[in-house]
Design a protein around this motif. Structure first.
Motif, PDB file in Angstrom:
ATOM      1  N   LYS A   6       2.468   1.235   0.151  1.00  0.00           N
ATOM      2  CA  LYS A   6       1.788   1.023  -1.121  1.00  0.00           C
ATOM      3  C   LYS A   6       0.994   2.259  -1.518  1.00  0.00           C
ATOM      4  O   LYS A   6       0.737   3.139  -0.701  1.00  0.00           O
ATOM      5  CB  LYS A   6       0.866  -0.189  -1.046  1.00  0.00           C
ATOM      6  N   ALA A  63      -0.134   3.730  -8.488  1.00  0.00           N
ATOM      7  CA  ALA A  63       0.233   2.446  -9.082  1.00  0.00           C
ATOM      8  C   ALA A  63      -0.883   1.984  -9.985  1.00  0.00           C
ATOM      9  O   ALA A  63      -2.053   2.161  -9.682  1.00  0.00           O
ATOM     10  CB  ALA A  63       0.495   1.404  -8.007  1.00  0.00           C
ATOM     11  N   SER A 108      -1.596  -2.781  -4.631  1.00  0.00           N
ATOM     12  CA  SER A 108      -0.142  -2.843  -4.716  1.00  0.00           C
ATOM     13  C   SER A 108       0.354  -3.329  -3.359  1.00  0.00           C
ATOM     14  O   SER A 108      -0.440  -3.667  -2.487  1.00  0.00           O
ATOM     15  CB  SER A 108       0.429  -1.461  -5.072  1.00  0.00           C
TER      16      SER A 108
END
Length: 184
Positions: free
Chosen positions: A137, A102, A143
């Motif tokens: 996550k 991410a 995240s």
């Protein structure tokens, strides 16, 4: 239904105003998008149902990320825009979203309403089967496992109209969570 490694900025699986009904059979949706920023599975205003002992599983894996200027974040599984119902009778329901990577804190393993300012109702239901929602996550960035981003409501287990009460277990697992005010 399965898709993987899409390119050009599109979700691996996109259900938009879709009805999937298995009438007692099992429904499995798998979406993996690990090469670009977009969702593993994106669901907008859809109905995914089965009867009897049929099960439902929705599994999404995403590279995750965020498109600046459009306020769009990408997630393992995104329930987005309007109302969606995922419902079984006595079979289990699993919603499992993962971020492989991410680039932004707005990315989630499982996202309800994904940063959009809209309302609606997301219902993940089973009369007597277990319901599992799990969000993981990314290890590489800030995240969330599960994110709820808007004024819409999320019902897990029993329906919003209260017409019946779920008898099965409800399990929500997450590495961390970002709830939206009072709508969680």
């Amino acid at each position: 239904m399965a898709a993987t490694a899409t390119s050009g900025g599109a979700p691996a699986v996109y259900l938009n105003n879709t009805t999937l009904t298995a009438a007692g059979g099992n429904i499995k949706v798998y979406g993996i998008n690990t090469t670009n920023y977009d969702d593993g599975v994106r669901i907008n205003s859809s109905s995914i149902t089965t009867t009897g002992s049929g099960t439902i599983g929705i599994y999404g894996d995403s590279y995750g990320g965020y498109t600046s200027g459009s306020s769009t974040s990408f997630n393992g599984i995104t329930f987005n825009h309007g109302s969606t119902t995922v419902q079984s009778n006595s079979g289990a329901v699993e919603i499992i979203g993962t971020l492989t990577n991410a680039s932004n804190a707005n990315a989630n393993g499982v996202s309800f309403f994904s940063g959009n300012s809209n309302s609606g109702t997301i219902q993940i239901l089973s009369r007597s089967g277990g319901v599992l929602i799990a969000g993981n996550k990314a290890a590489s960035a800030s995240s969330y496992g599960i994110g709820h981003w808007s004024s819409g409501n999320v019902y897990i287990g029993s329906p919003s109209d209260g017409s019946w009460t779920a008898a099965g277990d409800v399990t929500v697992r997450f590495s961390n969570i970002s709830p939206a005010g009072t709508n969680y």
